[in-house]
Design a protein around this motif. Structure first.
Motif, PDB file in Angstrom:
ATOM      1  N   ILE A  30     -26.640  12.700  14.063  1.00  0.00           N
ATOM      2  CA  ILE A  30     -27.939  12.674  12.978  1.00  0.00           C
ATOM      3  C   ILE A  30     -28.342  13.332  12.198  1.00  0.00           C
ATOM      4  O   ILE A  30     -26.949  14.297  12.503  1.00  0.00           O
ATOM      5  N   ASP A  31     -29.291  13.009  11.024  1.00  0.00           N
ATOM      6  CA  ASP A  31     -28.576  14.920   9.999  1.00  0.00           C
ATOM      7  C   ASP A  31     -29.471  15.651  10.829  1.00  0.00           C
ATOM      8  O   ASP A  31     -30.854  15.680  11.339  1.00  0.00           O
ATOM      9  N   VAL A  32     -29.013  16.748  11.164  1.00  0.00           N
ATOM     10  CA  VAL A  32     -29.934  17.567  11.444  1.00  0.00           C
ATOM     11  C   VAL A  32     -30.407  19.070  10.204  1.00  0.00           C
ATOM     12  O   VAL A  32     -29.756  20.067  10.084  1.00  0.00           O
ATOM     13  N   GLN A  33     -31.480  19.333  10.150  1.00  0.00           N
ATOM     14  CA  GLN A  33     -32.511  20.667   9.627  1.00  0.00           C
ATOM     15  C   GLN A  33     -32.991  21.873  10.748  1.00  0.00           C
ATOM     16  O   GLN A  33     -33.859  21.272  11.987  1.00  0.00           O
ATOM     17  N   GLN A  34     -32.741  23.386  10.165  1.00  0.00           N
ATOM     18  CA  GLN A  34     -32.589  24.181  10.961  1.00  0.00           C
ATOM     19  C   GLN A  34     -33.176  24.962  10.102  1.00  0.00           C
ATOM     20  O   GLN A  34     -32.288  25.642   9.029  1.00  0.00           O
ATOM     21  N   GLY A  35     -34.256  25.563  10.244  1.00  0.00           N
ATOM     22  CA  GLY A  35     -34.519  27.266   9.901  1.00  0.00           C
ATOM     23  C   GLY A  35     -35.727  26.906   9.299  1.00  0.00           C
ATOM     24  O   GLY A  35     -36.662  25.689   9.403  1.00  0.00           O
ATOM     25  N   ASN A  36     -36.238  27.838   8.110  1.00  0.00           N
ATOM     26  CA  ASN A  36     -37.078  27.832   7.315  1.00  0.00           C
ATOM     27  C   ASN A  36     -37.168  27.295   5.905  1.00  0.00           C
ATOM     28  O   ASN A  36     -36.258  27.575   5.471  1.00  0.00           O
ATOM     29  N   TYR A  37     -37.770  26.461   5.939  1.00  0.00           N
ATOM     30  CA  TYR A  37     -37.666  25.409   5.284  1.00  0.00           C
ATOM     31  C   TYR A  37     -38.403  26.064   3.635  1.00  0.00           C
ATOM     32  O   TYR A  37     -39.145  25.939   3.749  1.00  0.00           O
ATOM     33  N   VAL A  38     -38.210  27.604   2.974  1.00  0.00           N
ATOM     34  CA  VAL A  38     -38.683  28.092   2.048  1.00  0.00           C
ATOM     35  C   VAL A  38     -38.678  27.084   0.370  1.00  0.00           C
ATOM     36  O   VAL A  38     -37.458  27.255  -0.010  1.00  0.00           O
ATOM     37  N   THR A  39     -39.164  27.036  -0.736  1.00  0.00           N
ATOM     38  CA  THR A  39     -39.031  26.282  -1.794  1.00  0.00           C
ATOM     39  C   THR A  39     -39.507  27.972  -2.669  1.00  0.00           C
ATOM     40  O   THR A  39     -40.234  28.709  -1.968  1.00  0.00           O
ATOM     41  N   GLN A  40     -39.118  27.331  -4.053  1.00  0.00           N
ATOM     42  CA  GLN A  40     -38.714  29.031  -4.576  1.00  0.00           C
ATOM     43  C   GLN A  40     -40.465  28.673  -5.198  1.00  0.00           C
ATOM     44  O   GLN A  40     -41.281  30.292  -5.640  1.00  0.00           O
ATOM     45  N   ASP A  41     -41.484  27.782  -5.430  1.00  0.00           N
ATOM     46  CA  ASP A  41     -42.746  27.871  -5.451  1.00  0.00           C
ATOM     47  C   ASP A  41     -43.291  29.105  -4.610  1.00  0.00           C
ATOM     48  O   ASP A  41     -44.301  29.539  -4.869  1.00  0.00           O
ATOM     49  N   VAL A  42     -42.879  28.924  -3.352  1.00  0.00           N
ATOM     50  CA  VAL A  42     -43.508  29.942  -2.615  1.00  0.00           C
ATOM     51  C   VAL A  42     -43.945  31.158  -2.120  1.00  0.00           C
ATOM     52  O   VAL A  42     -43.960  31.861  -2.690  1.00  0.00           O
ATOM     53  N   VAL A  43     -42.076  31.542  -2.686  1.00  0.00           N
ATOM     54  CA  VAL A  43     -41.622  32.685  -3.077  1.00  0.00           C
ATOM     55  C   VAL A  43     -41.761  33.598  -4.356  1.00  0.00           C
ATOM     56  O   VAL A  43     -42.458  34.556  -4.813  1.00  0.00           O
ATOM     57  N   ASP A  44     -41.925  32.869  -5.182  1.00  0.00           N
ATOM     58  CA  ASP A  44     -43.079  33.026  -7.229  1.00  0.00           C
ATOM     59  C   ASP A  44     -44.654  33.691  -6.334  1.00  0.00           C
ATOM     60  O   ASP A  44     -44.346  34.536  -6.800  1.00  0.00           O
ATOM     61  N   LYS A  45     -44.766  33.446  -5.294  1.00  0.00           N
ATOM     62  CA  LYS A  45     -46.424  33.606  -5.106  1.00  0.00           C
ATOM     63  C   LYS A  45     -46.189  35.242  -3.890  1.00  0.00           C
ATOM     64  O   LYS A  45     -46.949  35.887  -4.063  1.00  0.00           O
ATOM     65  N   LEU A  46     -44.588  35.925  -3.904  1.00  0.00           N
ATOM     66  CA  LEU A  46     -44.310  37.034  -2.498  1.00  0.00           C
ATOM     67  C   LEU A  46     -44.758  38.237  -4.578  1.00  0.00           C
ATOM     68  O   LEU A  46     -44.047  38.076  -5.816  1.00  0.00           O
ATOM     69  N   GLN A  47     -45.237  39.442  -4.350  1.00  0.00           N
ATOM     70  CA  GLN A  47     -45.982  40.647  -4.995  1.00  0.00           C
ATOM     71  C   GLN A  47     -45.142  41.752  -3.929  1.00  0.00           C
ATOM     72  O   GLN A  47     -45.464  41.787  -2.759  1.00  0.00           O
ATOM     73  N   PRO A  48     -44.793  42.229  -4.843  1.00  0.00           N
ATOM     74  CA  PRO A  48     -44.667  43.714  -3.863  1.00  0.00           C
ATOM     75  C   PRO A  48     -45.620  44.584  -3.726  1.00  0.00           C
ATOM     76  O   PRO A  48     -46.672  44.647  -4.227  1.00  0.00           O
TER      77      PRO A  48
END
Length: 130
Positions: A30-48
């Motif tokens: 079977i197809d196995v998806q593991q871990g955190n599916y983090v998209t670029q639009d969510v990463v763009d919301k991160l701020q220092p």
């Protein structure tokens, strides 16, 4: 009886070879998806300067939070199609001593596209009377 034993012996011996027709029968994987599916639009919301709680709210719980590197969280994602690794991503976020976000490294998944349902109007347009 002798022919039957000879035929079954030949079949058993050919089953041990690497070119056996019996090796074509393989189990389904079977197809196995593991871990955190983090998209670029969510990463763009991160701020220092964001707190750990704010980062966890956006990205989710990190897959790896190493006690030897308390200032670093790792978000890993892998996708295996059958027995082949088809997608692998790693994103690391770094914090200062006060627990504030300082740096983001790695790659995220592409931003998700809007579905057709997002483009549909929420209410039907009013119909005028003639």
């Amino acid at each position: 009886m002798r022919k039957f034993l000879l035929l079954s012996g030949v079949l058993l011996l050919t089953a041990c070879g690497s070119y056996s027709p019996l090796n074509l029968l393989t189990p389904h994987t079977i197809d196995v998806q593991q871990g955190n599916y983090v998209t670029q639009d969510v990463v763009d919301k991160l701020q220092p300067g964001m707190t750990r709680a704010q980062v966890r709210f956006l990205l989710g719980t990190p897959l790896i939070a190493d006690m030897f590197h308390a200032d670093r969280w790792d978000y890993l994602y892998t996708y295996r199609s059958g027995d082949k690794l088809t997608e692998s991503r790693q994103l690391s976020v770094f914090f200062d001593k006060e627990g504030r976000l300082t740096q983001v490294e790695g790659s995220a998944m592409p931003a998700r596209r809007a579905s057709l349902a997002d483009d549909a109007p929420t209410a039907p347009a009013p119909v005028g009377k003639p």
